[in-house]
Scaffold this motif. Structure first.
Motif, PDB file in Angstrom:
ATOM      1  N   VAL A 109       1.258  -0.716   0.364  1.00  0.00           N
ATOM      2  CA  VAL A 109      -0.065   0.401   0.183  1.00  0.00           C
ATOM      3  C   VAL A 109       0.855   1.338   0.146  1.00  0.00           C
ATOM      4  CG1 VAL A 109      -1.600   1.439   1.170  1.00  0.00           C
ATOM      5  CG2 VAL A 109      -2.055  -1.453   0.990  1.00  0.00           C
ATOM      6  N   ILE A 110       0.886   2.038  -0.850  1.00  0.00           N
ATOM      7  CA  ILE A 110       1.361   3.206  -1.051  1.00  0.00           C
ATOM      8  C   ILE A 110       0.634   4.686  -0.798  1.00  0.00           C
ATOM      9  CG2 ILE A 110       2.857   4.618  -2.079  1.00  0.00           C
ATOM     10  CD1 ILE A 110       3.169   2.310  -4.553  1.00  0.00           C
ATOM     11  N   GLY A 111       0.970   5.085   0.017  1.00  0.00           N
ATOM     12  CA  GLY A 111       0.820   6.670   0.545  1.00  0.00           C
ATOM     13  C   GLY A 111       1.125   7.972   0.148  1.00  0.00           C
ATOM     14  N   GLY A 112       0.753   9.275   0.351  1.00  0.00           N
ATOM     15  CA  GLY A 112       1.470  10.183   0.541  1.00  0.00           C
ATOM     16  C   GLY A 112       1.463  11.136  -1.212  1.00  0.00           C
ATOM     17  N   ILE A 133       2.578  -4.438   3.516  1.00  0.00           N
ATOM     18  CA  ILE A 133       3.965  -3.159   3.506  1.00  0.00           C
ATOM     19  C   ILE A 133       3.391  -1.992   2.871  1.00  0.00           C
ATOM     20  CG2 ILE A 133       5.684  -2.928   2.510  1.00  0.00           C
ATOM     21  CD1 ILE A 133       5.127  -6.396   1.441  1.00  0.00           C
ATOM     22  N   ALA A 134       2.958  -1.050   4.108  1.00  0.00           N
ATOM     23  CA  ALA A 134       3.216   0.720   3.794  1.00  0.00           C
ATOM     24  C   ALA A 134       4.537   1.025   3.674  1.00  0.00           C
ATOM     25  CB  ALA A 134       2.248   1.058   5.278  1.00  0.00           C
ATOM     26  N   LEU A 135       4.336   1.653   2.734  1.00  0.00           N
ATOM     27  CA  LEU A 135       5.505   2.548   1.620  1.00  0.00           C
ATOM     28  C   LEU A 135       4.309   3.650   1.616  1.00  0.00           C
ATOM     29  CD1 LEU A 135       7.004   1.221  -1.029  1.00  0.00           C
ATOM     30  CD2 LEU A 135       7.804   1.055   1.683  1.00  0.00           C
ATOM     31  N   THR A 136       5.236   5.237   1.897  1.00  0.00           N
ATOM     32  CA  THR A 136       4.854   6.529   1.537  1.00  0.00           C
ATOM     33  C   THR A 136       5.624   7.608   1.059  1.00  0.00           C
ATOM     34  OG1 THR A 136       4.566   6.709   3.973  1.00  0.00           O
ATOM     35  CG2 THR A 136       4.298   8.989   3.071  1.00  0.00           C
ATOM     36  N   ILE A 137       5.900   7.944   0.690  1.00  0.00           N
ATOM     37  CA  ILE A 137       6.424   8.723  -0.702  1.00  0.00           C
ATOM     38  C   ILE A 137       5.745  10.381  -0.189  1.00  0.00           C
ATOM     39  CG2 ILE A 137       6.352  10.157  -3.060  1.00  0.00           C
ATOM     40  CD1 ILE A 137       5.207   7.366  -4.123  1.00  0.00           C
ATOM     41  N   ASP A 138       7.203  11.012   0.189  1.00  0.00           N
ATOM     42  CA  ASP A 138       7.249  12.069   0.963  1.00  0.00           C
ATOM     43  C   ASP A 138       7.158  13.160   0.194  1.00  0.00           C
ATOM     44  OD1 ASP A 138       7.584  10.588   3.647  1.00  0.00           O
ATOM     45  OD2 ASP A 138       9.760  10.956   2.910  1.00  0.00           O
ATOM     46  N   LEU A 139       7.219  14.141   0.696  1.00  0.00           N
ATOM     47  CA  LEU A 139       6.448  15.608  -0.435  1.00  0.00           C
ATOM     48  C   LEU A 139       7.656  15.952  -1.591  1.00  0.00           C
ATOM     49  CD1 LEU A 139       4.966  17.711   1.880  1.00  0.00           C
ATOM     50  CD2 LEU A 139       3.709  17.126  -0.236  1.00  0.00           C
ATOM     51  N   GLY A 155       9.363  13.933  -2.580  1.00  0.00           N
ATOM     52  CA  GLY A 155       9.503  12.310  -3.749  1.00  0.00           C
ATOM     53  C   GLY A 155      10.486  11.530  -3.109  1.00  0.00           C
ATOM     54  N   ARG A 156      10.990  11.580  -1.949  1.00  0.00           N
ATOM     55  CA  ARG A 156      11.710  10.313  -1.451  1.00  0.00           C
ATOM     56  C   ARG A 156      10.537   9.417  -1.378  1.00  0.00           C
ATOM     57  NH1 ARG A 156      16.685  12.063   2.326  1.00  0.00           N
ATOM     58  NH2 ARG A 156      15.116  13.380   3.551  1.00  0.00           N
ATOM     59  N   TRP A 157      11.134   8.001  -1.138  1.00  0.00           N
ATOM     60  CA  TRP A 157      10.286   7.189  -0.475  1.00  0.00           C
ATOM     61  C   TRP A 157      10.826   6.404   0.734  1.00  0.00           C
ATOM     62  CZ3 TRP A 157       6.396   2.838  -3.723  1.00  0.00           C
ATOM     63  CH2 TRP A 157       6.711   4.065  -4.854  1.00  0.00           C
ATOM     64  N   SER A 158       9.918   6.720   1.393  1.00  0.00           N
ATOM     65  CA  SER A 158      10.269   6.272   2.982  1.00  0.00           C
ATOM     66  C   SER A 158       9.040   5.110   3.472  1.00  0.00           C
ATOM     67  CB  SER A 158      10.153   7.013   3.903  1.00  0.00           C
ATOM     68  OG  SER A 158       8.423   7.418   4.368  1.00  0.00           O
ATOM     69  N   LYS A 159      10.171   4.020   4.825  1.00  0.00           N
ATOM     70  CA  LYS A 159       8.875   2.784   5.255  1.00  0.00           C
ATOM     71  C   LYS A 159       9.077   3.106   6.924  1.00  0.00           C
ATOM     72  CE  LYS A 159       8.051  -2.068   4.816  1.00  0.00           C
ATOM     73  NZ  LYS A 159       8.265  -2.143   6.894  1.00  0.00           N
ATOM     74  N   GLY A 206       8.358   5.354   8.686  1.00  0.00           N
ATOM     75  CA  GLY A 206       9.345   7.089   8.572  1.00  0.00           C
ATOM     76  C   GLY A 206      10.155   7.509   8.347  1.00  0.00           C
ATOM     77  N   GLU A 207      11.230   6.197   8.069  1.00  0.00           N
ATOM     78  CA  GLU A 207      12.923   6.634   8.031  1.00  0.00           C
ATOM     79  C   GLU A 207      12.280   6.679   5.562  1.00  0.00           C
ATOM     80  OE1 GLU A 207      15.027   6.852   9.434  1.00  0.00           O
ATOM     81  OE2 GLU A 207      13.841   6.913  11.296  1.00  0.00           O
ATOM     82  N   PRO A 208      13.487   7.058   5.567  1.00  0.00           N
ATOM     83  CA  PRO A 208      13.585   7.561   4.385  1.00  0.00           C
ATOM     84  C   PRO A 208      14.395   6.534   3.704  1.00  0.00           C
ATOM     85  CG  PRO A 208      14.151  10.003   5.123  1.00  0.00           C
ATOM     86  CD  PRO A 208      13.827   8.802   6.180  1.00  0.00           C
ATOM     87  N   LEU A 209      14.125   5.841   2.276  1.00  0.00           N
ATOM     88  CA  LEU A 209      14.404   4.779   2.041  1.00  0.00           C
ATOM     89  C   LEU A 209      16.482   4.908   1.521  1.00  0.00           C
ATOM     90  CD1 LEU A 209      11.334   2.574   1.134  1.00  0.00           C
ATOM     91  CD2 LEU A 209      12.964   1.785   2.865  1.00  0.00           C
TER      92      LEU A 209
END
Length: 318
Positions: free
Chosen positions: A7-10, A38-44, A46-50, A52-55
């Motif tokens: 699941v990708i959010g942000g 598995i949850a991933l976030t695209i930060d503002l 543009g970096r992807w994180s998991k 709360g930690e950038p990948l």
């Protein structure tokens, strides 16, 4: 065997926080049905994180690192609204990795995000749209005030950058506001009618289903502030005659098919004395348990977690 769902959010747009809420709700619902999420976030930035930690230290490095999680998943649920998400960007990434995606693919996402293109598609189907014009930000100083209009970015969601202009000064301000969100701006004549939302779901067997429609009650323009400050109210089901309900459902399904949508899409209309007038199409609408689409399916007796699970099953359909 447990199905693993990414699941990708942000996202990198004004709807970032809305997308975070959607992704969190979807993840919770899927976990309650026994899926491994598995949850991933695209930060503002543009970096992807998991968690709360950038990948990665750069956008490219984080995307490269995120790809390993695609390899762990049987299906991707891209819960990102707006540009660089709902517009087909994430669906394209999934296509390149060969992972099934929940919801619409690249073409439908791109077409649905472009409000001017969806107007053209609707017109080809005989569905009415507001009379309007498309201008670039470079042309906005040449736009002349000829009456009350709605001004909005050609792409985007949650009504960011949308304004009602009733005077020449308001028009100038509205164009400047819209220009903050897109290089292309739509100027439309005001349509008077009831604002009705229609959801369409492609079920696992490929059939299209529309639950009871929803009516929005708002004082004035249903803009970003009104959408999220609690001043607007909804009626579900909307008070419609059988003929009105049928015309809205037929129009929504026709648009869904013509655009090539998948999963759930929301079609927004004004219902006028002459029938439905398309406002816009949302190929990844708000999907928290309290959003408009889940409310419509709840009125059909479909629980939120069941709706989300149905979308996953449709994506996994051979």
């Amino acid at each position: 065997m447990t199905t693993h769902i990414l699941v990708i959010g942000g996202g990198q747009n004004a709807e970032h926080n809305v997308s975070l809420a959607t992704a969190a709700s979807i993840g919770k619902a899927l976990s309650s049905r026994g899926y491994t999420v598995i949850a991933l976030t695209i930060d503002l930035d543009g970096r992807w994180s998991k968690d709360g930690e950038p990948l990665g230290d750069t956008v490219a490095a984080s995307v490269a690192s995120a790809l390993r999680f695609f390899d762990q998943a049987e299906v991707v649920f891209p819960a990102v609204h707006g540009p660089l998400g709902e517009d087909g960007t994430l669906a394209a990434l999934c296509a390149l990795t060969g992972i099934p995606v929940v919801g619409s693919g690249l073409r439908a996402g791109a077409l649905g995000m472009d409000k001017w293109t969806t107007k053209l598609v609707a017109q080809s189907l005989g569905i009415a749209t507001a009379h309007g014009e498309l201008v670039s930000t470079a042309e906005r100083d040449r736009v002349r005030f000829e009456g009350e209009v709605i001004v909005k970015p050609a792409s985007g969601g949650s009504s960011y950058g949308v304004s009602l202009a009733s005077t020449p000064e308001e028009l100038r301000n509205a164009l400047a506001t819209a220009a903050q969100f897109d290089e292309r701006i739509i100027i439309e004549r005001v349509v008077r009618g009831r604002e009705i939302d229609v959801a369409v779901l492609q079920e696992p067997d490929g059939e299209l289903f529309t639950p009871p429609a929803l009516e929005i009650h708002a004082q004035g323009l249903f803009d970003t502030a009104t959408k999220y400050d609690g001043t607007a109210s909804f009626s579900v089901p909307a008070a419609l005659t059988p003929a009105e309900a049928q015309s809205l459902s037929d129009a929504a399904k026709a648009l869904y098919r013509k655009l090539g949508c998948a999963g759930v899409a929301r079609m927004d209309f004004f219902l006028t004395t002459r029938g439905p007038v398309l406002i816009e199409v949302n190929t990844m609408p708000g999907m928290t348990a309290h959003s408009q689409v889940p409310q419509m399916f709840a009125a059909a007796g479909i629980e939120y977690a069941d709706l989300v699970q149905s979308m996953v099953r449709a994506a996994l359909r051979p």
